[in-house]
Design a protein around this motif. Sequence first.
Motif, PDB file in Angstrom:
ATOM      1  N   ASN A 191       0.785  -1.240   0.000  1.00  0.00           N
ATOM      2  CA  ASN A 191       0.000   0.000   0.000  1.00  0.00           C
ATOM      3  C   ASN A 191       0.822   1.298   0.000  1.00  0.00           C
ATOM      4  O   ASN A 191       0.312   2.339   0.396  1.00  0.00           O
ATOM      5  CB  ASN A 191      -0.960   0.019   1.204  1.00  0.00           C
ATOM      6  CG  ASN A 191      -2.283   0.686   0.872  1.00  0.00           C
ATOM      7  OD1 ASN A 191      -2.871   0.404  -0.165  1.00  0.00           O
ATOM      8  ND2 ASN A 191      -2.734   1.581   1.728  1.00  0.00           N
ATOM      9  N   ASP A 303       2.737  14.543  -0.548  1.00  0.00           N
ATOM     10  CA  ASP A 303       1.552  15.419  -0.437  1.00  0.00           C
ATOM     11  C   ASP A 303       0.785  15.173   0.858  1.00  0.00           C
ATOM     12  O   ASP A 303       0.082  16.026   1.365  1.00  0.00           O
ATOM     13  CB  ASP A 303       0.626  15.167  -1.637  1.00  0.00           C
ATOM     14  CG  ASP A 303       0.139  13.731  -1.689  1.00  0.00           C
ATOM     15  OD1 ASP A 303      -1.020  13.477  -1.405  1.00  0.00           O
ATOM     16  OD2 ASP A 303       0.967  12.838  -2.011  1.00  0.00           O
ATOM     17  N   LEU A 347       0.661  10.396  -6.778  1.00  0.00           N
ATOM     18  CA  LEU A 347      -0.733  10.789  -6.970  1.00  0.00           C
ATOM     19  C   LEU A 347      -0.831  12.182  -7.596  1.00  0.00           C
ATOM     20  O   LEU A 347      -1.527  12.381  -8.581  1.00  0.00           O
ATOM     21  CB  LEU A 347      -1.456  10.765  -5.617  1.00  0.00           C
ATOM     22  CG  LEU A 347      -2.975  10.787  -5.668  1.00  0.00           C
ATOM     23  CD1 LEU A 347      -3.513   9.477  -6.225  1.00  0.00           C
ATOM     24  CD2 LEU A 347      -3.540  11.034  -4.276  1.00  0.00           C
TER      25      LEU A 347
HETATM   26  P1  GDP Z   1       0.778  -0.632  -3.680  1.00  0.00           P
HETATM   27  O1  GDP Z   1       0.077  -1.602  -2.801  1.00  0.00           O
HETATM   28  O2  GDP Z   1       2.149  -0.293  -3.150  1.00  0.00           O
HETATM   29  O3  GDP Z   1       0.824  -1.031  -5.129  1.00  0.00           O
HETATM   30  O4  GDP Z   1      -0.033   0.763  -3.570  1.00  0.00           O
HETATM   31  P2  GDP Z   1      -1.120   1.370  -4.564  1.00  0.00           P
HETATM   32  O5  GDP Z   1      -0.471   1.929  -5.778  1.00  0.00           O
HETATM   33  O6  GDP Z   1      -2.227   0.383  -4.746  1.00  0.00           O
HETATM   34  O7  GDP Z   1      -1.610   2.629  -3.697  1.00  0.00           O
HETATM   35  C1  GDP Z   1      -2.189   2.463  -2.427  1.00  0.00           C
HETATM   36  C2  GDP Z   1      -3.009   3.689  -2.092  1.00  0.00           C
HETATM   37  O8  GDP Z   1      -2.177   4.835  -1.923  1.00  0.00           O
HETATM   38  C3  GDP Z   1      -4.021   4.052  -3.180  1.00  0.00           C
HETATM   39  O9  GDP Z   1      -5.196   4.501  -2.557  1.00  0.00           O
HETATM   40  C4  GDP Z   1      -3.331   5.197  -3.915  1.00  0.00           C
HETATM   41  O10 GDP Z   1      -4.250   6.070  -4.520  1.00  0.00           O
HETATM   42  C5  GDP Z   1      -2.612   5.884  -2.777  1.00  0.00           C
HETATM   43  N1  GDP Z   1      -1.436   6.659  -3.241  1.00  0.00           N
HETATM   44  C6  GDP Z   1      -0.482   6.272  -4.114  1.00  0.00           C
HETATM   45  N2  GDP Z   1       0.431   7.260  -4.303  1.00  0.00           N
HETATM   46  C7  GDP Z   1       0.042   8.286  -3.517  1.00  0.00           C
HETATM   47  C8  GDP Z   1       0.583   9.595  -3.270  1.00  0.00           C
HETATM   48  O11 GDP Z   1       1.596  10.038  -3.817  1.00  0.00           O
HETATM   49  N3  GDP Z   1      -0.091  10.371  -2.368  1.00  0.00           N
HETATM   50  C9  GDP Z   1      -1.233   9.947  -1.745  1.00  0.00           C
HETATM   51  N4  GDP Z   1      -1.813  10.785  -0.889  1.00  0.00           N
HETATM   52  N5  GDP Z   1      -1.751   8.724  -1.956  1.00  0.00           N
HETATM   53  C10 GDP Z   1      -1.138   7.901  -2.835  1.00  0.00           C
END
Ligand code: GDP
Length: 375
Positions: A191, A303, A347
């Motif tokens: 996540n 952010d 994001l």
């Molecule tokens: P993974 O499990 O590492 O692949 O993570 P994901 O790409 O599925 O992202 C997990 C959550 O974090 C999602 O709800 C994304 O929208 C959120 N997210 C990813 N990058 C950012 C970021 O730069 N800022 C914020 N605030 N949320 C992010």
Amino acid sequence: NQEQDEEKSKEYLDELEFLAYTAGGEVGARFTQKIDIPNPKTFIGSGKIEDIKHYVDENDIGTVIFDDELTPAQQKNIEKILKAKILDRTSLILDIFAQRAQTSYARTQVELAQYQYLLPRLAGLWTHLERQRGGIGMRGPGETEIETDRRIVRDRIALLKKKLEKIDKQMETQRGNRGALVRVALIGYTNVGKSTLMNVISKSDVFAENKLFATLDTTVRKVVIGNLPFLLSDTVGFIRKLPTQLVESFKSTLDEVREADLLLHVVDISHPNFEEHITSVNQVLDEIKSADKPTIMVFNKIDNYEHQTIDEDDLVTEKTTKHFTLEEWKNTWMNRMGDTILFISALNKENLEEFRKKVYEEVRKIHITRFPYNN
Ligand code: GDP
């Protein structure tokens, strides 16, 4: 220090609650108990069990989840007292993995891990029956039944292992066929934003959502930055206390990491435990002998980072992670890692140009050693 212990256990239970939510559950209450040695029969003490039982009966609770791994016997004993389904952290994670496995490969891996989890629990069932039947030496039909069950499970495990071995070989060949392209792997705690970052840089459409383990299968994309092509893979997220059965059955997914030339270790800097997450990931890297690979630390979600200022007259015994500014974190990590660190927001697309440039530079260094005459 009691305050710190309480803070830790709150964070652990936050994570467990998030896991429960990911599995589709809703958490009604939390119970904690500080014990030096777990009760061999019921893990927690009898008074605490009574408290929980009271709550379970009162609110008609169907499932009780423990953050630690229970022995098969403990699980059975607690189930008998509480008359609810008892899950431990491992079975909860297995459940999530089972829900999320998309390809036949991931499904096979999860099935294998589930049977491995089940096998010693069948043995637990046997001792439990044995006691009812009057002890050692009583050879009743129950025992034969369980022996049969165990044999079926063992056969199934052997079969699944063979099936995986076969797919592993195919995948190895596939990986071999990708030629000499530089291979980059996105790694990190679950996540943290790996899939989001993958989407942003490869302009693809990988499943990303705010739940744990959205990604079980490895996705590999060909990415080109400034005429330089390389392969980028997104792997299963790591988590504290990842069940050993899973680490083993996801070996091949981790091969992607093992065979990568460059690692992008993504960190969610807005998470209060991000330093612990880094440690967990580094432990897995150690286990798969990949700790020495060239690595770029990518601190994501800037952010969302909330800096907590400290008042001059506040008595602060220990600084928490949030007491540093992003600038201070940058300096700290520069000192540890040199310039292979990045602070971005996948994001909001902040600092992505800097990200591309850094990845380009590092990939190019490797590329040049591989194709010395083309440059
Ligand atoms: P993974 O499990 O590492 O692949 O993570 P994901 O790409 O599925 O992202 C997990 C959550 O974090 C999602 O709800 C994304 O929208 C959120 N997210 C990813 N990058 C950012 C970021 O730069 N800022 C914020 N605030 N949320 C992010």
